[in-house]
Scaffold this active site. Structure first.
Site, short mmCIF file in Angstrom:
data_model
loop_
_atom_site.label_atom_id
_atom_site.label_comp_id
_atom_site.label_asym_id
_atom_site.label_seq_id
_atom_site.Cartn_x
_atom_site.Cartn_y
_atom_site.Cartn_z
CB THR A 174 -0.92 0.01 1.25
OG1 THR A 174 -1.84 -1.06 1.10
CG2 THR A 174 -1.68 1.30 1.40
CB THR B 173 0.49 -4.20 6.35
OG1 THR B 173 -0.76 -4.14 5.66
CG2 THR B 173 1.10 -2.83 6.43
CG ASP B 174 -2.65 -7.59 3.37
OD1 ASP B 174 -2.96 -6.85 4.31
OD2 ASP B 174 -3.22 -7.58 2.26
CB THR C 57 1.06 -11.11 14.72
OG1 THR C 57 0.09 -11.81 13.95
CG2 THR C 57 0.36 -10.44 15.88
NE ARG D 150 -3.56 -20.16 14.48
CZ ARG D 150 -4.55 -19.29 14.47
NH1 ARG D 150 -5.54 -19.42 13.62
NH2 ARG D 150 -4.58 -18.30 15.32
CB THR E 145 -1.90 -20.89 22.00
OG1 THR E 145 -3.20 -20.45 22.42
CG2 THR E 145 -0.95 -19.72 22.04
CD GLN E 146 -7.86 -21.95 17.86
OE1 GLN E 146 -8.83 -21.24 18.06
NE2 GLN E 146 -7.97 -23.23 17.58
N1 ASP Z 1 -2.69 -5.52 0.37
C1 ASP Z 1 -1.62 -4.67 0.81
C2 ASP Z 1 -0.35 -5.50 0.88
O1 ASP Z 1 -0.17 -6.22 1.81
C3 ASP Z 1 -1.93 -4.08 2.13
C4 ASP Z 1 -0.87 -3.18 2.69
O2 ASP Z 1 0.18 -2.94 2.16
O3 ASP Z 1 -1.12 -2.65 3.78
O4 ASP Z 1 0.43 -5.44 -0.03
#
Ligand code: ASP
Length: 348
Positions: free
Chosen positions: A18, A94-95, A172, A252, A283-284
């Site tokens: 993003t 971030t994913d 995470t 998990r 663990t979950q």
């Molecule tokens: N879908 C994007 C990615 O992980 C989300 C992000 O960057 O926050 O590439």
């Protein structure tokens, strides 16, 4: 004549995410753009007194599309430049950032420089973006020197997001919305950035004197994660645990590592472990660790040959299994190393 101190060298590896995306005016969807575009929105980069070197993935990718082949490419780029650069920043979506950070923490064995992953929740061209602070902060942390010996402050793979620097394999993604999107539930932040940078020296990884940098890029993805839930169907679990292609299973479980006391589940797990598969219990819960000896519902798993994932995250357990299975080790060695900290990923 007094010599001008050499500028810190930081390599920026732009994979996508993003942070560098822009809206496609026709479809309305966010699509990744080139690094030049991103740089255009952060003129402050020119003000940093560091030598920045950029390596960009072409085309940049949404991190939902990341794969072990990309991790190997990142490890190769870092190993080729390890001795030349003072630190590395990886711009990443971030994913799957926590998976990439975890995988790299194992692959970059003996790492002696900071590798800081960052990204953003809002694209860098957007007025309220969190991308600028994350990018500039990550570069500063990657260049940070220990005043005691002039060496790097961090010598490990980290995630920097929302003013906190976390150990990569402890991180995470905890929020799809908030700017402080990442959490490390079982280890305090390695640094907190405010007016000053507050380093947590106690938890920073220190390299042993004999450690040598020996990156390993081979992974075996014959791995599956299974989340237990009340009512899970025996036939589905038995099928997955019995698949010949599966060599490692991250189970998990509930709470401190508990699973239903069902004969079908136990015999499916026993069949898998006796057949040479590695079953790891995580663990979950977000925080805390697996302790299989605590309840009968956990103890039965121990007897069935399941190994404890301790307080590892699922991202970490999955990538660590892929890494260990890729190293040509025996099943017993993999089981033993799963419970041994290799890169600060699990508390003893
Ligand atoms: N879908 C994007 C990615 O992980 C989300 C992000 O960057 O926050 O590439």
């Amino acid at each position: 004549m007094e010599q001008k101190p050499t500028r810190r060298r930081v390599m920026l590896i732009y994979t996508g995410g993003t942070i560098g995306m822009m809206k496609n005016t026709q479809t309305g969807a966010l699509e990744p753009l080139d690094f030049e575009n991103l740089q255009h929105h952060v003129p402050e980069l020119g003000e940093l007194d560091y030598e920045l070197h950029v390596h960009q993935f072409r085309p940049p990718i949404d991190s939902a599309n990341i794969s072990p082949a990309h991790w190997a490419r990142l490890a190769d780029i870092i190993s080729e430049n390890h001795d030349k650069e003072d630190g590395f920043v990886i711009l990443h979506g971030t994913d799957t950032m926590a998976y990439t950070a975890s995988a790299l923490s194992f692959m970059l064995e003996g790492l002696d420089k900071p590798v800081v992953l960052t990204g953003s929740q809002l694209p860098i061209g957007v007025l309220r973006t969190d991308g600028k602070e994350n990018l500039i902060g990550a570069i500063e942390l990657a260049a940070a020197q220990d005043p005691t010996d002039g060496g790097p402050m961090a010598r490990e793979v980290c995630v920097y997001f929302g003013s906190t620097l976390l150990r990569g394999n402890r991180s995470t993604k905890a929020s799809a919305e908030r700017f402080d999107a990442f959490r490390s539930y079982n280890l305090p932040p390695l640094a907190t950035v405010g007016i000053n940078v507050d380093w947590n020296r106690r938890d920073l990884l220190r390299r042993g004197p004999k450690a040598t940098f020996a990156p390993r890029t081979k992974l075996d993805n014959s791995v599956i994660a299974i989340t237990l839930f009340p009512g899970i169907r025996p036939a589905i679990v038995e099928h997955v645990l019995g698949m010949p292609d599966v060599r490692g299973i991250v189970l998990r479980t509930y709470g401190s590592g508990n699973a239903p006391q069902q004969p079908w589940l136990l015999s499916a797990i026993e069949g898998a472990t006796q057949g040479g598969k590695v079953v790891v219990n995580v663990t979950q819960c977000d925080a805390g660790a697996v302790e299989m000896g605590l309840y009968a519902t956990g103890n039965q798993l121990l007897r069935a040959g399941v190994v404890s994932g301790g307080d590892m995250t699922v991202e970490c357990a999955v990538t660590k299994l892929m890494f260990l299975l890729g190293q040509g080790l025996t099943v017993d060695q993999v089981r033993k190393l799963m419970t041994t900290p290799l890169a600060g990923e699990v508390s003893l």
